[in-house]
Design a protein around this motif. Sequence first.
Motif, PDB file in Angstrom:
ATOM      1  N   TYR A 129      44.199  40.798  44.097  1.00 53.65           N
ATOM      2  CA  TYR A 129      44.421  42.171  43.633  1.00 53.65           C
ATOM      3  C   TYR A 129      43.151  43.013  43.698  1.00 53.65           C
ATOM      4  O   TYR A 129      43.215  44.198  43.995  1.00 53.65           O
ATOM      5  CB  TYR A 129      45.006  42.179  42.219  1.00 53.65           C
ATOM      6  N   ARG A 130      42.009  42.407  43.448  1.00 55.47           N
ATOM      7  CA  ARG A 130      40.736  43.134  43.528  1.00 55.47           C
ATOM      8  C   ARG A 130      40.375  43.435  44.984  1.00 55.47           C
ATOM      9  O   ARG A 130      40.098  44.580  45.343  1.00 55.47           O
ATOM     10  CB  ARG A 130      39.632  42.310  42.854  1.00 55.47           C
ATOM     11  N   ASP A 131      40.380  42.423  45.819  1.00 52.18           N
ATOM     12  CA  ASP A 131      39.871  42.559  47.178  1.00 52.18           C
ATOM     13  C   ASP A 131      40.871  43.145  48.171  1.00 52.18           C
ATOM     14  O   ASP A 131      40.487  43.873  49.080  1.00 52.18           O
ATOM     15  CB  ASP A 131      39.396  41.199  47.698  1.00 52.18           C
ATOM     16  N   HIS A 132      42.139  42.817  48.029  1.00 51.02           N
ATOM     17  CA  HIS A 132      43.142  43.227  49.014  1.00 51.02           C
ATOM     18  C   HIS A 132      44.004  44.405  48.586  1.00 51.02           C
ATOM     19  O   HIS A 132      44.595  45.068  49.433  1.00 51.02           O
ATOM     20  CB  HIS A 132      44.032  42.042  49.383  1.00 51.02           C
ATOM     21  N   VAL A 133      44.094  44.642  47.275  1.00 52.95           N
ATOM     22  CA  VAL A 133      44.941  45.735  46.801  1.00 52.95           C
ATOM     23  C   VAL A 133      44.113  46.853  46.164  1.00 52.95           C
ATOM     24  O   VAL A 133      44.567  47.979  46.058  1.00 52.95           O
ATOM     25  CB  VAL A 133      46.031  45.218  45.826  1.00 52.95           C
ATOM     26  N   GLY A 134      42.879  46.564  45.767  1.00 54.57           N
ATOM     27  CA  GLY A 134      41.981  47.598  45.268  1.00 54.57           C
ATOM     28  C   GLY A 134      42.010  47.843  43.772  1.00 54.57           C
ATOM     29  O   GLY A 134      41.497  48.863  43.304  1.00 54.57           O
ATOM     30  N   PHE A 135      42.585  46.930  43.003  1.00 49.05           N
ATOM     31  CA  PHE A 135      42.561  47.067  41.548  1.00 49.05           C
ATOM     32  C   PHE A 135      41.169  46.723  41.016  1.00 49.05           C
ATOM     33  O   PHE A 135      40.456  45.894  41.585  1.00 49.05           O
ATOM     34  CB  PHE A 135      43.584  46.135  40.893  1.00 49.05           C
ATOM     35  N   ASP A 136      40.796  47.340  39.904  1.00 50.53           N
ATOM     36  CA  ASP A 136      39.582  46.994  39.176  1.00 50.53           C
ATOM     37  C   ASP A 136      39.947  45.959  38.120  1.00 50.53           C
ATOM     38  O   ASP A 136      41.044  45.985  37.556  1.00 50.53           O
ATOM     39  CB  ASP A 136      38.988  48.225  38.480  1.00 50.53           C
ATOM     40  N   VAL A 137      39.011  45.066  37.826  1.00 56.90           N
ATOM     41  CA  VAL A 137      39.230  44.062  36.788  1.00 56.90           C
ATOM     42  C   VAL A 137      38.822  44.665  35.452  1.00 56.90           C
ATOM     43  O   VAL A 137      37.674  45.056  35.264  1.00 56.90           O
ATOM     44  CB  VAL A 137      38.430  42.780  37.083  1.00 56.90           C
ATOM     45  N   ALA A 138      39.769  44.757  34.525  1.00 53.99           N
ATOM     46  CA  ALA A 138      39.498  45.294  33.189  1.00 53.99           C
ATOM     47  C   ALA A 138      39.006  44.189  32.252  1.00 53.99           C
ATOM     48  O   ALA A 138      38.116  44.419  31.442  1.00 53.99           O
ATOM     49  CB  ALA A 138      40.752  45.955  32.622  1.00 53.99           C
ATOM     50  N   PHE A 139      39.611  42.996  32.358  1.00 53.61           N
ATOM     51  CA  PHE A 139      39.172  41.878  31.522  1.00 53.61           C
ATOM     52  C   PHE A 139      39.717  40.570  32.075  1.00 53.61           C
ATOM     53  O   PHE A 139      40.667  40.557  32.852  1.00 53.61           O
ATOM     54  CB  PHE A 139      39.610  42.059  30.060  1.00 53.61           C
ATOM     55  N   GLU A 140      39.089  39.485  31.669  1.00 52.12           N
ATOM     56  CA  GLU A 140      39.553  38.128  31.935  1.00 52.12           C
ATOM     57  C   GLU A 140      39.572  37.394  30.602  1.00 52.12           C
ATOM     58  O   GLU A 140      38.681  37.588  29.781  1.00 52.12           O
ATOM     59  CB  GLU A 140      38.620  37.406  32.903  1.00 52.12           C
ATOM     60  N   TYR A 141      40.589  36.549  30.389  1.00 54.48           N
ATOM     61  CA  TYR A 141      40.707  35.842  29.126  1.00 54.48           C
ATOM     62  C   TYR A 141      40.961  34.361  29.385  1.00 54.48           C
ATOM     63  O   TYR A 141      41.723  33.997  30.272  1.00 54.48           O
ATOM     64  CB  TYR A 141      41.861  36.432  28.297  1.00 54.48           C
ATOM     65  N   GLY A 142      40.326  33.512  28.565  1.00 56.62           N
ATOM     66  CA  GLY A 142      40.523  32.073  28.621  1.00 56.62           C
ATOM     67  C   GLY A 142      39.425  31.390  29.413  1.00 56.62           C
ATOM     68  O   GLY A 142      38.715  32.009  30.201  1.00 56.62           O
ATOM     69  N   SER A 143      39.294  30.095  29.162  1.00 58.36           N
ATOM     70  CA  SER A 143      38.308  29.292  29.881  1.00 58.36           C
ATOM     71  C   SER A 143      38.959  27.961  30.237  1.00 58.36           C
ATOM     72  O   SER A 143      39.110  27.103  29.362  1.00 58.36           O
ATOM     73  CB  SER A 143      37.069  29.079  29.014  1.00 58.36           C
ATOM     74  N   PRO A 144      39.403  27.766  31.457  1.00 61.64           N
ATOM     75  CA  PRO A 144      39.317  28.727  32.570  1.00 61.64           C
ATOM     76  C   PRO A 144      40.250  29.926  32.349  1.00 61.64           C
ATOM     77  O   PRO A 144      41.181  29.865  31.552  1.00 61.64           O
ATOM     78  CB  PRO A 144      39.754  27.908  33.781  1.00 61.64           C
ATOM     79  N   THR A 145      39.981  30.977  33.097  1.00 63.40           N
ATOM     80  CA  THR A 145      40.756  32.214  32.976  1.00 63.40           C
ATOM     81  C   THR A 145      42.233  31.952  33.236  1.00 63.40           C
ATOM     82  O   THR A 145      42.593  31.368  34.253  1.00 63.40           O
ATOM     83  CB  THR A 145      40.236  33.272  33.964  1.00 63.40           C
ATOM     84  N   PHE A 146      43.088  32.378  32.287  1.00 62.82           N
ATOM     85  CA  PHE A 146      44.534  32.263  32.491  1.00 62.82           C
ATOM     86  C   PHE A 146      45.258  33.584  32.263  1.00 62.82           C
ATOM     87  O   PHE A 146      46.460  33.677  32.481  1.00 62.82           O
ATOM     88  CB  PHE A 146      45.140  31.157  31.612  1.00 62.82           C
ATOM     89  N   TYR A 147      44.529  34.619  31.828  1.00 65.17           N
ATOM     90  CA  TYR A 147      45.135  35.932  31.628  1.00 65.17           C
ATOM     91  C   TYR A 147      44.141  36.979  32.105  1.00 65.17           C
ATOM     92  O   TYR A 147      42.956  36.919  31.769  1.00 65.17           O
ATOM     93  CB  TYR A 147      45.470  36.159  30.149  1.00 65.17           C
ATOM     94  N   VAL A 148      44.628  37.927  32.914  1.00 64.93           N
ATOM     95  CA  VAL A 148      43.759  38.916  33.553  1.00 64.93           C
ATOM     96  C   VAL A 148      44.356  40.306  33.375  1.00 64.93           C
ATOM     97  O   VAL A 148      45.571  40.484  33.515  1.00 64.93           O
ATOM     98  CB  VAL A 148      43.626  38.614  35.066  1.00 64.93           C
ATOM     99  N   GLY A 149      43.497  41.275  33.083  1.00 64.70           N
ATOM    100  CA  GLY A 149      43.906  42.667  33.041  1.00 64.70           C
ATOM    101  C   GLY A 149      43.311  43.415  34.212  1.00 64.70           C
ATOM    102  O   GLY A 149      42.110  43.304  34.484  1.00 64.70           O
ATOM    103  N   LEU A 150      44.138  44.137  34.946  1.00 64.60           N
ATOM    104  CA  LEU A 150      43.715  44.913  36.105  1.00 64.60           C
ATOM    105  C   LEU A 150      44.109  46.371  35.894  1.00 64.60           C
ATOM    106  O   LEU A 150      45.071  46.661  35.172  1.00 64.60           O
ATOM    107  CB  LEU A 150      44.388  44.392  37.379  1.00 64.60           C
ATOM    108  N   CYS A 151      43.402  47.278  36.549  1.00 62.23           N
ATOM    109  CA  CYS A 151      43.776  48.689  36.449  1.00 62.23           C
ATOM    110  C   CYS A 151      43.406  49.417  37.733  1.00 62.23           C
ATOM    111  O   CYS A 151      42.512  49.013  38.471  1.00 62.23           O
ATOM    112  CB  CYS A 151      43.110  49.353  35.244  1.00 62.23           C
ATOM    113  N   SER A 152      44.134  50.482  37.980  1.00 62.37           N
ATOM    114  CA  SER A 152      43.859  51.404  39.077  1.00 62.37           C
ATOM    115  C   SER A 152      44.388  52.761  38.641  1.00 62.37           C
ATOM    116  O   SER A 152      45.602  52.925  38.459  1.00 62.37           O
ATOM    117  CB  SER A 152      44.535  50.949  40.370  1.00 62.37           C
ATOM    118  N   GLY A 153      43.489  53.704  38.437  1.00 62.32           N
ATOM    119  CA  GLY A 153      43.923  54.995  37.907  1.00 62.32           C
ATOM    120  C   GLY A 153      44.560  54.783  36.551  1.00 62.32           C
ATOM    121  O   GLY A 153      43.989  54.134  35.670  1.00 62.32           O
ATOM    122  N   GLU A 154      45.773  55.289  36.374  1.00 57.36           N
ATOM    123  CA  GLU A 154      46.495  55.146  35.103  1.00 57.36           C
ATOM    124  C   GLU A 154      47.429  53.940  35.083  1.00 57.36           C
ATOM    125  O   GLU A 154      48.212  53.766  34.144  1.00 57.36           O
ATOM    126  CB  GLU A 154      47.279  56.421  34.815  1.00 57.36           C
TER     127      GLU A 154
END
Length: 120
Positions: free
Chosen positions: A21-46
């Motif tokens: 989503y970051r590299d191919h779709v252009g979303f920004d990463v808002a947050f990552e949760y868990g170790s290892p990461t199992f939940y991710v927040g992405l955003c683009s505009g609104e």
Amino acid sequence: MMHGSTTIFTVTDAAASLAYYRDHVGFDVAFEYGSPTFYVGLCSGEVSLHLISAAQAPRPPGHGAVSIQIDDVDALHADLVKRGAKILNAPKDQDYGLRDFAIADIDGNMIFFAMELGKS
């Protein structure tokens, strides 16, 4: 009164999907949760999109879909082609009054991008 929403896609691998989503779709990463990461927040505009690992979710990966309204379908389509997103179809004028196209993520979750006809 409702004020917003966030789509949550179930994915097989949160880290791999974050990269897609970051590299191919252009979303920004808002947050990552868990170790290892199992939940991710992405955003683009609104637009907000969250990803949850299938190991942490009650539903299987790849069955989600969302439609996102955008300003310029053709420009976004061209950008996503360059980025290597998995394009499902080219932009097309639809009889329901939209020009749209769709992509899929690495698990098969789908995003439809649309704009009203006559807007570009």
